[in-house]
Design an enzyme around this catalytic site. Structure first.
Site, PDB file in Angstrom:
ATOM      1  CB  CYS A 112      -0.946   0.005   1.191  1.00 42.05           C
ATOM      2  SG  CYS A 112      -0.219  -0.641   2.704  1.00 42.05           S
ATOM      3  CG  HIS A 154      -0.982   3.783   4.850  1.00 39.93           C
ATOM      4  ND1 HIS A 154      -1.645   3.415   5.999  1.00 39.93           N
ATOM      5  CD2 HIS A 154      -0.450   2.635   4.342  1.00 39.93           C
ATOM      6  CE1 HIS A 154      -1.535   2.100   6.166  1.00 39.93           C
ATOM      7  NE2 HIS A 154      -0.816   1.613   5.180  1.00 39.93           N
TER       8      HIS A 154
HETATM    9  N1  LIG Z   1      -4.701  -3.872   4.918  1.00 38.94           N
HETATM   10  C1  LIG Z   1      -4.046  -3.204   3.986  1.00 38.94           C
HETATM   11  O1  LIG Z   1      -3.998  -1.954   3.965  1.00 38.94           O
HETATM   12  C2  LIG Z   1      -3.329  -3.943   2.894  1.00 38.94           C
HETATM   13  C3  LIG Z   1      -2.728  -3.213   1.884  1.00 38.94           C
HETATM   14  C4  LIG Z   1      -2.043  -3.897   0.855  1.00 38.94           C
HETATM   15  C5  LIG Z   1      -2.006  -5.265   0.893  1.00 38.94           C
HETATM   16  N2  LIG Z   1      -2.602  -5.950   1.910  1.00 38.94           N
HETATM   17  C6  LIG Z   1      -2.544  -7.412   1.890  1.00 38.94           C
HETATM   18  O2  LIG Z   1      -3.867  -7.897   1.691  1.00 38.94           O
HETATM   19  C7  LIG Z   1      -4.022  -9.163   2.329  1.00 38.94           C
HETATM   20  C8  LIG Z   1      -5.236  -9.122   3.239  1.00 38.94           C
HETATM   21  O3  LIG Z   1      -5.015  -8.189   4.258  1.00 38.94           O
HETATM   22  P1  LIG Z   1      -6.157  -7.751   5.299  1.00 38.94           P
HETATM   23  O4  LIG Z   1      -5.643  -6.515   5.917  1.00 38.94           O
HETATM   24  O5  LIG Z   1      -7.502  -7.750   4.662  1.00 38.94           O
HETATM   25  O6  LIG Z   1      -6.094  -8.972   6.359  1.00 38.94           O
HETATM   26  P2  LIG Z   1      -7.186  -9.420   7.428  1.00 38.94           P
HETATM   27  O7  LIG Z   1      -8.104  -8.308   7.762  1.00 38.94           O
HETATM   28  O8  LIG Z   1      -6.428 -10.047   8.541  1.00 38.94           O
HETATM   29  O9  LIG Z   1      -8.059 -10.571   6.681  1.00 38.94           O
HETATM   30  C9  LIG Z   1      -7.502 -11.779   6.262  1.00 38.94           C
HETATM   31  C10 LIG Z   1      -8.575 -12.651   5.588  1.00 38.94           C
HETATM   32  O10 LIG Z   1      -7.920 -13.766   4.990  1.00 38.94           O
HETATM   33  C11 LIG Z   1      -8.603 -14.961   5.334  1.00 38.94           C
HETATM   34  N3  LIG Z   1      -7.628 -16.077   5.368  1.00 38.94           N
HETATM   35  C12 LIG Z   1      -6.532 -16.193   6.134  1.00 38.94           C
HETATM   36  N4  LIG Z   1      -5.880 -17.343   5.883  1.00 38.94           N
HETATM   37  C13 LIG Z   1      -6.605 -17.974   4.925  1.00 38.94           C
HETATM   38  C14 LIG Z   1      -6.480 -19.209   4.242  1.00 38.94           C
HETATM   39  N5  LIG Z   1      -5.457 -20.027   4.494  1.00 38.94           N
HETATM   40  N6  LIG Z   1      -7.401 -19.521   3.313  1.00 38.94           N
HETATM   41  C15 LIG Z   1      -8.416 -18.689   3.037  1.00 38.94           C
HETATM   42  N7  LIG Z   1      -8.607 -17.492   3.657  1.00 38.94           N
HETATM   43  C16 LIG Z   1      -7.716 -17.152   4.587  1.00 38.94           C
HETATM   44  C17 LIG Z   1      -9.199 -14.689   6.701  1.00 38.94           C
HETATM   45  O11 LIG Z   1     -10.233 -15.630   6.881  1.00 38.94           O
HETATM   46  P3  LIG Z   1     -11.223 -15.626   8.170  1.00 38.94           P
HETATM   47  O12 LIG Z   1     -12.092 -14.409   7.974  1.00 38.94           O
HETATM   48  O13 LIG Z   1     -12.010 -16.901   8.033  1.00 38.94           O
HETATM   49  O14 LIG Z   1     -10.346 -15.555   9.363  1.00 38.94           O
HETATM   50  C18 LIG Z   1      -9.636 -13.230   6.521  1.00 38.94           C
HETATM   51  O15 LIG Z   1     -10.906 -13.173   5.909  1.00 38.94           O
HETATM   52  C19 LIG Z   1      -2.687  -9.444   3.019  1.00 38.94           C
HETATM   53  O16 LIG Z   1      -1.887 -10.224   2.181  1.00 38.94           O
HETATM   54  C20 LIG Z   1      -2.093  -8.047   3.182  1.00 38.94           C
HETATM   55  O17 LIG Z   1      -0.694  -8.064   3.266  1.00 38.94           O
HETATM   56  C21 LIG Z   1      -3.263  -5.329   2.903  1.00 38.94           C
END
Ligand SMILES: NC(=O)c1ccc[n+]([C@@H]2O[C@H](COP(=O)([O-])OP(=O)(O)OC[C@H]3O[C@@H](n4cnc5c(N)ncnc54)[C@H](OP(=O)(O)O)[C@@H]3O)[C@@H](O)[C@H]2O)c1
Length: 338
Positions: A129, A243
């Site tokens: 991001c 951010h």
């Molecule tokens: N947040 C940001 O600003 C941002 C920016 C750029 C990139 N990212 C990337 O985007 C991704 C998601 O981030 P997030 O912030 O949304 O994380 P998050 O809020 O922690 O959500 C993670 C989600 O992934 C699911 N999950 C985890 N392990 C899994 C598996 N083995 N199989 C299927 N589903 C699974 C979880 O399932 P449950 O709901 O069932 O627990 C949850 O729904 C990450 O790779 C992160 O690095 C995030």
């Protein structure tokens, strides 16, 4: 009739939930939508109830696009399910860091390097991001005069860590205000409410963190320029979403401030808010929920020839993740690549 696509979304946390809203808002041409996470259940997002299914390889059958918004790492969602999705002929677009630096995987910001999309072999990665919002502002300047040096300091919201971190700030804040001394920390190594933490990720070479190295490596890859020198200090701040970055750049040829404003004023996806006299500059509370990358406080460095300062703010969940992924898919559809 224009073609519609079977879309599988893996992960429905902070980014996944936003992806659902954006798919809806932008009328993405969906035939069938399937949502996978660790457990099956129903989830209400943006006033709609969605069925969530437990992730399994066979759930990927028939998908045209698989968007990953799950966890990273060896046993994470992308590492587990991206290879079987590609094998089934789907185009995978990943939000996470697992494949970003793989030479066979294009790392894409559609406004910056759309020409790299066509090199994909089933998998495309969306950058970190902080890198996305920095490059949205720096790349248009780079095209006018090569950028040789970047020094960035980030002020990153807790939503960047995901759902659990948003809950942690929400839970800690009233406790600190009530004067409680024993504040529990689960997500971050320190209290985040009313504090700033100068560590995002783990410490690596030269004392820089994984997050700080991402800004360097990912920028070099997307600009196809290994000579650019980038150093960053990435800081977590007690902001829920959006951010902010202070970015200092040095260009090969001088670009006067008025010209910088002109270039960024015309850059797709960039919005200028640069009226210091009236206290108008980008801020997370205004950028949150919006699609733009906001740039302000543009000024020449008084001491360094060709040095410029920018203040860049964006919604890390939208342009920093969910929106960027969907824009990549839209671009592929528009270019007939899928
Ligand atoms: N947040 C940001 O600003 C941002 C920016 C750029 C990139 N990212 C990337 O985007 C991704 C998601 O981030 P997030 O912030 O949304 O994380 P998050 O809020 O922690 O959500 C993670 C989600 O992934 C699911 N999950 C985890 N392990 C899994 C598996 N083995 N199989 C299927 N589903 C699974 C979880 O399932 P449950 O709901 O069932 O627990 C949850 O729904 C990450 O790779 C992160 O690095 C995030």
């Amino acid at each position: 009739m224009s073609k519609k696509y079977n879309v599988v979304l893996v992960g429905i946390g902070a980014v996944g939930a936003e992806m659902l809203k954006i798919l809806d808002q932008r009328n993405f041409p969906i035939d069938q939508l399937k949502i996978l996470a660790r457990s099956s259940r129903e989830e209400e997002i943006g006033g709609r109830t969605y069925e969530v299914r437990a992730a399994a390889e066979e759930e990927l059958d028939g998908a045209h696009f698989v968007f990953f918004a799950g966890t990273e790492g060896a046993k994470g969602a992308s590492a587990t399910y991206a290879p079987p999705a590609i094998k089934r002929g789907a185009v995978v677009i990943d939000n996470g860091a697992d494949f970003r630096l793989d030479p066979d995987v294009p790392l894409i910001i559609p406004e910056v390097n759309p020409e790299d999309i066509g090199k994909h072999r089933g998998l495309i990665a969306s950058p970190n991001c902080s890198t996305i919002q920095m490059l949205m502002a720096v790349a248009p300047l780079y095209r006018v005069s090569r950028v040789t040096r970047i020094i960035a300091s980030t002020y990153q919201a807790v939503s960047g860590t995901g759902r659990d971190a948003i809950c942690e700030l929400r839970e800690q804040s009233p406790k600190v205000l009530a004067g409680e001394l024993d504040i529990e920390c689960h997500v971050y190594p320190h209290q985040i409410a009313f504090n700033v933490i100068p560590q995002i990720g783990s410490f690596k070479e030269f004392g820089f963190t994984t997050e700080e190295w991402k800004m360097d490596r990912e920028t070099r890859k997307m600009l196809h320029d290994d000579s650019i020198r980038i150093s960053t200090t990435a800081v977590r701040v007690p902001v829920f979403n959006g951010h902010a970055e202070s970015v200092y750049i040095e260009t090969e040829k001088p670009i006067v401030v008025e010209r910088v404003r002109e270039i960024l004023g015309e850059a797709p996806g960039v919005v200028l808010i640069d009226d210091s006299e009236n206290a108008r500059y980008p801020m997370p509370i205004e950028a949150s929920g919006e699609d733009g990358v906001y740039v302000g406080r543009i000024r020449r460095d008084p001491y360094v020839k060709n040095g410029l300062h920018l203040w860049i703010v964006s919604d890390n969940i939208r342009k920093g993740a969910a929106l960027n992924v969907i824009q990549i898919a839209e671009r592929m559809i528009a270019d007939g690549l899928v």
